[in-house]
Write an enzyme that holds these catalytic residues in place. Sequence first.
Site, PDB file in Angstrom:
ATOM      1  N   GLU A   1      -5.363   9.862   3.437  1.00  0.00           N
ATOM      2  CA  GLU A   1      -4.077   8.993   4.350  1.00  0.00           C
ATOM      3  C   GLU A   1      -3.712   7.909   3.013  1.00  0.00           C
ATOM      4  O   GLU A   1      -4.331   6.640   3.116  1.00  0.00           O
ATOM      5  CB  GLU A   1      -4.865   8.256   5.385  1.00  0.00           C
ATOM      6  CG  GLU A   1      -4.031   7.208   6.078  1.00  0.00           C
ATOM      7  CD  GLU A   1      -4.553   6.691   7.223  1.00  0.00           C
ATOM      8  OE1 GLU A   1      -5.823   6.824   7.621  1.00  0.00           O
ATOM      9  OE2 GLU A   1      -3.908   5.893   7.972  1.00  0.00           O
TER      10      GLU A   1
ATOM     11  N   LYS B   1      -2.638  12.607   6.040  1.00  0.00           N
ATOM     12  CA  LYS B   1      -2.146  11.660   7.093  1.00  0.00           C
ATOM     13  C   LYS B   1      -1.551  10.361   6.491  1.00  0.00           C
ATOM     14  O   LYS B   1      -1.784   9.612   5.909  1.00  0.00           O
ATOM     15  CB  LYS B   1      -3.581  10.960   7.623  1.00  0.00           C
ATOM     16  CG  LYS B   1      -3.336   9.972   8.648  1.00  0.00           C
ATOM     17  CD  LYS B   1      -4.577   9.613   9.578  1.00  0.00           C
ATOM     18  CE  LYS B   1      -4.249   8.465  10.201  1.00  0.00           C
ATOM     19  NZ  LYS B   1      -5.278   8.276  11.398  1.00  0.00           N
TER      20      LYS B   1
HETATM   21  P1  13P Z   1      -2.464   3.854  13.847  1.00  0.00           P
HETATM   22  O1  13P Z   1      -1.842   4.988  14.463  1.00  0.00           O
HETATM   23  O2  13P Z   1      -2.667   2.694  14.652  1.00  0.00           O
HETATM   24  O3  13P Z   1      -1.613   3.516  12.577  1.00  0.00           O
HETATM   25  O4  13P Z   1      -3.750   4.195  13.293  1.00  0.00           O
HETATM   26  C1  13P Z   1      -4.018   5.339  12.608  1.00  0.00           C
HETATM   27  C2  13P Z   1      -5.091   5.074  11.557  1.00  0.00           C
HETATM   28  O5  13P Z   1      -6.288   5.701  11.361  1.00  0.00           O
HETATM   29  C3  13P Z   1      -4.883   4.161  10.579  1.00  0.00           C
HETATM   30  O6  13P Z   1      -5.836   4.309   9.553  1.00  0.00           O
END
Ligand code: 13P
Length: 339
Positions: free
Chosen positions: A175, A217
């Site tokens: 991510e 992600k």
């Molecule tokens: P959000 O969808 O609230 O951005 O959170 C996703 C997430 O896991 C952020 O690390």
Amino acid sequence: MADLNETARALVAPGKGILAADESTGTITKRFDSIGVESTEENRRAYRDMLFTTEGAAEHISGVILYDETIRQSASDGTTFPKALERQGIIPGIKVDTGAKPLANAPGETITEGLDGLRDRLEEYRELGARFAKWRAVITIGEDIPSEYSVWTNAHALARYAALCQEAGLVPIVEPEVLMDGDHTIERSFEVTSRTLHAVFTELRDQRVTAEDMLLKPNMVLSGYDCSEQASDQQVAEQTLECFRRHVPSAVPGIVFLSGGQSDEDATARLNTMNAMGPHPWELSFSYGRALQAPALKAWGGDAANVAAGQEAYLHRAKLNGLARSGSYSPDMEEKVPA
Ligand code: 13P
């Protein structure tokens, strides 16, 4: 060793996506503050219990990301959360970074920590039932930032985490989040997301992470929150797809977007628009935190009497996002989903 590709593909199965419920204690406390609920260990458990035992959620939710405290907690009937999820056919995962900290010599920028001792922690999480893991790097857009220094150090750390996950038999969810905070244009978001993805996939390849056995992600390519000109859903979808087509190998089974502060409805509509423009080289899905939980959190309000209302609100958003996986969502369903 588990088949990582099989797990990765199950996480992006048609009609389904991931619930990110891995808020650290600090973050969930902020969410509870917004509804006037005290952040005690029991309240945090009760809230997650409500989400994780929602009947029918498994039709739209493939996996749930847990936090260190949560993976050790149990539902009201005494079943541990990982077991309670697995029983419904939902794959348990775990956030393994320890947060974004100030990056030395780089004012306004952060580096995500958590690599020390990670190999041992992954082994323990696997024993506790986790089948995938998440690590979030944060890239901030500002006047002279992000620096190449912060982009590449964060990409390097993401790849070190991902390599350790694959070694441990866990699917890494990589991510790199480019924040939408600021007054930047969508073009600037495109450029920074592009630089970030370039660095991330270079490091992943250099560190021998197999693309087939991971998920990405990312943020969508968006106008900054405070930008006077807000891109339409169609522009967001086009820019996001163009950016990802340039950087994400088609061997990656899926891209699971974070919601990042978009409204629930925007997050659903934009995912829907992208999927309606398919087919794409990868599955396009969701791994939403706020955009799946906000209405449920409000409906619950910390009161055990509201559990059914909270579950209904969560199921509704899960259903709509499930429909957005195939471009079958429309805004009039916000009121009522057709049977
Ligand atoms: P959000 O969808 O609230 O951005 O959170 C996703 C997430 O896991 C952020 O690390």
